[in-house]
Design a protein around this motif. Structure first.
Motif, short mmCIF file in Angstrom:
data_model
loop_
_atom_site.label_atom_id
_atom_site.label_comp_id
_atom_site.label_asym_id
_atom_site.label_seq_id
_atom_site.Cartn_x
_atom_site.Cartn_y
_atom_site.Cartn_z
N TYR A 187 20.13 23.07 41.16
CA TYR A 187 20.27 23.90 39.96
C TYR A 187 20.67 25.30 40.40
CZ TYR A 187 19.18 26.30 35.58
OH TYR A 187 19.26 27.05 34.43
N ASP A 230 25.76 26.13 37.54
CA ASP A 230 25.29 25.45 36.33
C ASP A 230 25.15 26.37 35.13
OD1 ASP A 230 24.94 22.76 37.33
OD2 ASP A 230 23.26 23.53 38.51
N ASP A 231 24.44 27.49 35.31
CA ASP A 231 24.08 28.29 34.14
C ASP A 231 24.23 29.78 34.37
OD1 ASP A 231 23.51 26.31 32.27
OD2 ASP A 231 21.50 26.00 33.07
N ARG A 242 14.30 30.69 34.44
CA ARG A 242 15.03 29.42 34.47
C ARG A 242 14.66 28.62 35.72
NH1 ARG A 242 19.92 29.09 31.26
NH2 ARG A 242 20.11 30.92 29.89
N PHE A 246 12.92 24.95 35.61
CA PHE A 246 13.57 23.79 36.23
C PHE A 246 12.62 23.06 37.17
CE2 PHE A 246 15.99 22.04 39.84
CZ PHE A 246 16.82 21.15 39.19
N GLU A 303 18.51 22.61 28.64
CA GLU A 303 19.90 22.22 28.86
C GLU A 303 20.42 22.80 30.16
OE1 GLU A 303 24.20 21.91 26.56
OE2 GLU A 303 22.50 22.87 25.56
N ILE A 304 21.21 22.03 30.87
CA ILE A 304 21.81 22.45 32.14
C ILE A 304 23.33 22.32 32.01
CG2 ILE A 304 22.06 21.86 34.59
CD1 ILE A 304 19.17 20.90 34.54
N GLY A 315 20.49 17.72 30.41
CA GLY A 315 19.44 18.55 30.96
C GLY A 315 18.16 17.78 31.17
#
Length: 515
Positions: A187, A230-231, A242, A246, A303-304, A315
């Motif tokens: 992630y 990813d984000d 985050r 995760f 959500e990922i 996600g």
């Protein structure tokens, strides 16, 4: 006191190591909107839990009598801590010391941090803000020679991807090996506007004739849209939150199972609303995230990769406390058809599920692979084949809910066909080798063209064929196991989660993780 001099020396060196790049550089760092690395670590981990390893590493200056006169600490800080009560390894670049470039034994510390996470079987979080061990041109003068790139740390990085959860946070301008360390994770997150990621930065790129600002070259608006990262986080605090969230869904290593949440095991939304979730018009779109959030435990959907591979919303979530991977078609993007990025994202999520023993919940509305010249140019079939192979290699339990379309090869990849998986369809479901709309002109071309009224003939044939596409006809032939009232889907998923839980097996996956 015995060893008083040595203990005083230890205290002095510890104090010198804490000053990082000095007051002026720390101020400049803060003025750029970034926290110093030690404050970053403190903000990420549980209060007071960080135990530094290698804090005295760096470069000392000595006088003629061998007394220490000055000290430049290593610009990689690492150690053990607790995150939400569980042990983890944290490593962070100190940009205030030579911009985070290779200095003060940082390369060796990096390898030890990776080793520590692997051998202790605990997660690893990388706070990346610099080249992260790749060196700098100034190093040539300092060392008196150039270094042949060897990537000594990469075998450890690859080994960790197959063993423990790895999070990469891009917190500044990261290039070369630093950029790779962000992306080589399960992630990854970049902080909007303050983080950039590139193979080489603007000064190097300018030599190719391109003059471009660092954010335009490698900002989060680029890399969270192309899948390199990813984000996107709004702030460093958001990035740390985050990372913590995760890790909460995952085991500490592949040798454990994902933990079940003790609280919040209920669904907050009205399940009856699902009966109206899918429009009668098959060309109309709907909000898939609302469906996901209705089905999973309240507030548990993380959500990922929202901004890339957009034909699926994917996600982590919980069903009655049990962590699962969610893959859900999003009709707002190519009607849910798989493009190259979507196929890559699908594989990414399947690999994550397989690596850390997470059951998969798949909500299907797939009209097939994306078609057309652009799709062919981007090589959608190669990426699609890789995703289908990952599905075929998957061994974790799957539960598939076909909520609307399942057509073609991509639609057929809704679960591993070689083993038993839970599968349900909603009354709105439809499937086949290709959609009726695209197949009539081919299958009945001669009859339509020979008719005195081709449009009426086409409409009559379509009505006749559609009468045979009802999911109930398929259920009669046991093509699909069960058709359920959408309002009963949550109950079906709870049963699945409880049956799947004891089937999960700790240990290595059959294949390594593919970043």
């Amino acid at each position: 006191m015995a060893w008083e001099k040595e203990i005083d020396e230890l205290a002095r060196r510890t104090e010198l190591s804490q000053r990082m790049g000095g007051a002026e550089k720390l101020k400049r760092h803060r003025d750029a909107g970034k926290l110093p690395v030690r404050e970053r670590i403190a903000a990420l981990v549980d209060d007071g839990s960080f135990r530094e390893v290698g804090g005295l590493a760096g470069t000392g200056s000595y006088d003629e009598s061998g007394e220490l006169t000055d000290f430049t600490p290593s610009n990689l800080i690492m150690g053990r801590a607790r995150i939400e009560g569980r042990p983890a390894v944290v490593m962070g670049d100190d940009f205030t010391v030579r911009g985070g470039a290779n200095d003060g034994a940082v390369g060796d510390k990096m390898i030890v941090a990776e080793q520590m996470a692997h051998d202790l079987r605990i997660p690893l979080v990388r706070l990346v803000d610099g080249t992260g061990g790749g060196g700098s041109v100034k190093n040539i003068e300092l060392k008196g020679h150039t270094l042949l790139p060897r990537l000594k740390s990469w075998p450890y990085i690859a080994r960790n991807l197959a063993t423990v959860p790895v999070v990469g946070l891009g917190l500044g301008s990261v290039a070369g090996l630093g950029a790779a360390r962000v992306s080589a994770s399960h992630y990854s997150v970049m902080v909007k506007d303050t983080a950039q990621l590139f193979v080489a930065g603007p000064p190097v790129v300018a030599r190719t004739g391109q003059t471009i600002d660092k954010n335009d070259l490698g900002g989060s608006q680029i890399h969270t849209r192309n899948g390199v990262v990813d984000d996107e986080a709004e702030s460093e605090a958001d990035a740390f939150a985050r990372a913590r969230r995760f890790l909460s869904y995952l085991p500490s290593s592949i040798f454990e199972l994902p933990p079940r949440a003790e609280a919040g095991r209920h669904a907050a939304e009205n399940q009856q609303a699902l009966r109206n979730a899918i429009p009668e018009n098959t060309r109309s779109v709907y909000k898939i995230r609302t469906i996901v959030e209705t089905l999973v435990d309240a507030g548990s959907f993380m959500e990922i990769g929202r901004h890339w591979g957009k034909a699926i919303a994917a996600g982590l979530a919980r069903i009655d406390g049990w962590p699962v991977v969610i893959v859900a078609s999003d009709p707002y993007h190519y009607g849910g058809a798989w493009d190259r990025q979507t196929a890559e994202k699908y594989m990414h999520m399947v690999d994550l599920a397989e690596q850390f023993h997470l059951p998969v919940v798949n909500l299907v509305d797939v009209p097939g692979f994306r078609i057309g010249l652009d799709a062919e140019k981007e090589g959608v079939m190669r990426a699609g084949v890789r995703a289908l192979t990952a599905i075929a290699q998957s061994t974790v339990p799957w539960c598939t809910i076909i909520i609307r379309k399942a057509f073609g090869v991509a639609g057929g990849g809704h679960q591993n066909a070689d083993r038993f998986n839970f599968r349900y369809a909603w009354p709105s479901a439809q499937w086949g080798s290709l959609p009726i709309e695209g197949g009539l002109e081919v299958a009945y071309k001669a009859e339509i063209e020979a008719s005195s009224d081709p449009e009426a003939t086409r409409a009559r044939i379509e009505k006749r064929v559609r009468g045979l596409t009802s999911p109930y006809r398929s259920a009669e032939a046991f093509v699909v196991e069960d058709i359920i009232d959408p309002a009963e889907t949550r109950a079906a998923l709870v049963e699945f989660a409880h049956i799947a839980a004891p089937l999960r097996q700790a240990g290595p996956a059959r294949f390594g993780y593919r970043p």
